[in-house]
Design a protein around this motif. Structure first.
Motif, PDB file in Angstrom:
ATOM      1  N   CYS A 159     -48.920  38.013  23.708  1.00 40.42           N
ATOM      2  CA  CYS A 159     -48.614  39.443  23.698  1.00 40.42           C
ATOM      3  C   CYS A 159     -47.944  39.856  22.393  1.00 40.42           C
ATOM      4  O   CYS A 159     -48.315  40.861  21.783  1.00 40.42           O
TER       5      CYS A 159
ATOM      6  N   ASN B 124     -49.640  43.650  21.668  1.00 37.14           N
ATOM      7  CA  ASN B 124     -50.386  44.208  22.785  1.00 37.14           C
ATOM      8  C   ASN B 124     -49.911  43.508  24.057  1.00 37.14           C
ATOM      9  O   ASN B 124     -49.938  42.280  24.137  1.00 37.14           O
ATOM     10  N   TRP B 125     -49.501  44.261  25.039  1.00 38.89           N
ATOM     11  CA  TRP B 125     -48.939  43.649  26.242  1.00 38.89           C
ATOM     12  C   TRP B 125     -49.932  43.529  27.387  1.00 38.89           C
ATOM     13  O   TRP B 125     -49.559  43.174  28.489  1.00 38.89           O
ATOM     14  N   TRP B 126     -51.195  43.805  27.147  1.00 37.11           N
ATOM     15  CA  TRP B 126     -52.201  43.626  28.192  1.00 37.11           C
ATOM     16  C   TRP B 126     -52.326  42.184  28.675  1.00 37.11           C
ATOM     17  O   TRP B 126     -52.560  41.946  29.856  1.00 37.11           O
ATOM     18  N   PRO B 127     -52.205  41.180  27.804  1.00 37.39           N
ATOM     19  CA  PRO B 127     -52.334  39.799  28.297  1.00 37.39           C
ATOM     20  C   PRO B 127     -51.285  39.414  29.343  1.00 37.39           C
ATOM     21  O   PRO B 127     -51.462  38.427  30.060  1.00 37.39           O
TER      22      PRO B 127
ATOM     23  N   LEU C 105     -50.840  40.678  32.042  1.00 33.74           N
ATOM     24  CA  LEU C 105     -51.426  40.786  33.382  1.00 33.74           C
ATOM     25  C   LEU C 105     -51.749  39.411  33.965  1.00 33.74           C
ATOM     26  O   LEU C 105     -51.682  39.213  35.178  1.00 33.74           O
TER      27      LEU C 105
ATOM     28  N   LEU D 272     -60.351  41.349  29.875  1.00 32.28           N
ATOM     29  CA  LEU D 272     -59.635  42.184  28.906  1.00 32.28           C
ATOM     30  C   LEU D 272     -60.262  42.081  27.521  1.00 32.28           C
ATOM     31  O   LEU D 272     -60.355  43.081  26.799  1.00 32.28           O
ATOM     32  N   ARG D 273     -60.706  40.890  27.131  1.00 34.29           N
ATOM     33  CA  ARG D 273     -61.368  40.724  25.840  1.00 34.29           C
ATOM     34  C   ARG D 273     -62.707  41.436  25.837  1.00 34.29           C
ATOM     35  O   ARG D 273     -63.076  42.083  24.862  1.00 34.29           O
TER      36      ARG D 273
ATOM     37  N   LEU E  99     -59.648  45.294  25.018  1.00 36.76           N
ATOM     38  CA  LEU E  99     -58.228  45.607  25.113  1.00 36.76           C
ATOM     39  C   LEU E  99     -57.345  44.568  24.428  1.00 36.76           C
ATOM     40  O   LEU E  99     -56.209  44.868  24.070  1.00 36.76           O
ATOM     41  N   ILE E 100     -57.848  43.336  24.287  1.00 41.51           N
ATOM     42  CA  ILE E 100     -57.081  42.291  23.600  1.00 41.51           C
ATOM     43  C   ILE E 100     -57.978  41.632  22.553  1.00 41.51           C
ATOM     44  O   ILE E 100     -59.200  41.737  22.601  1.00 41.51           O
TER      45      ILE E 100
END
Length: 113
Positions: A13, A18-21, A23, A76-77, A81-82
């Motif tokens: 992250c 990016n704080w999506w990971p 999750l 997400l990838r 988003l990541i």
């Protein structure tokens, strides 16, 4: 080993801002729940072939949450988003966590511990 896994989770992250990971960290909480609820806190039921419907449900939930730990970063990838590097760091974190769980399972199977 577990702390290294959590560190990689946070680095995935922080390095990419990016704080999506994070999750995927929710799945780290969900993975041991079937063992706690259906297996009396031990992992013995996962390797045994016996058990009723609740044990089979616990095995299914454990497998589902483990696959979710891999699927969330990949989704997400795919959604953009990541970054790819964050996804691979997440995968590395997951595999270290799996090794930790396997070591714990092996240690609890030995009666001498």
């Amino acid at each position: 080993m577990f702390s290294t896994s959590v560190l990689l989770q946070i680095l995935a992250c922080a390095l990419y801002n990016n704080w999506w990971p994070m999750l995927a960290a929710l799945m780290y909480i969900i993975v041991p729940m079937p063992c706690l609820f259906f297996g009396d806190g031990s992992t013995r039921f996962l390797s045994s072939g016996e058990g009723g419907a609740w044990m089979k449900a616990a095995k299914f939930l454990t497998g589902m949450s483990a696959m979710g730990s891999l699927a969330i970063p990949a989704i997400l990838r795919h959604a953009g988003l990541i970054e790819t590097g964050a996804m691979f760091i997440e995968f590395t974190s997951f595999f270290i966590l799996v090794c930790t769980v396997l070591c714990f399972h092996r240690a609890t199977l030995d009666e001498e511990w």
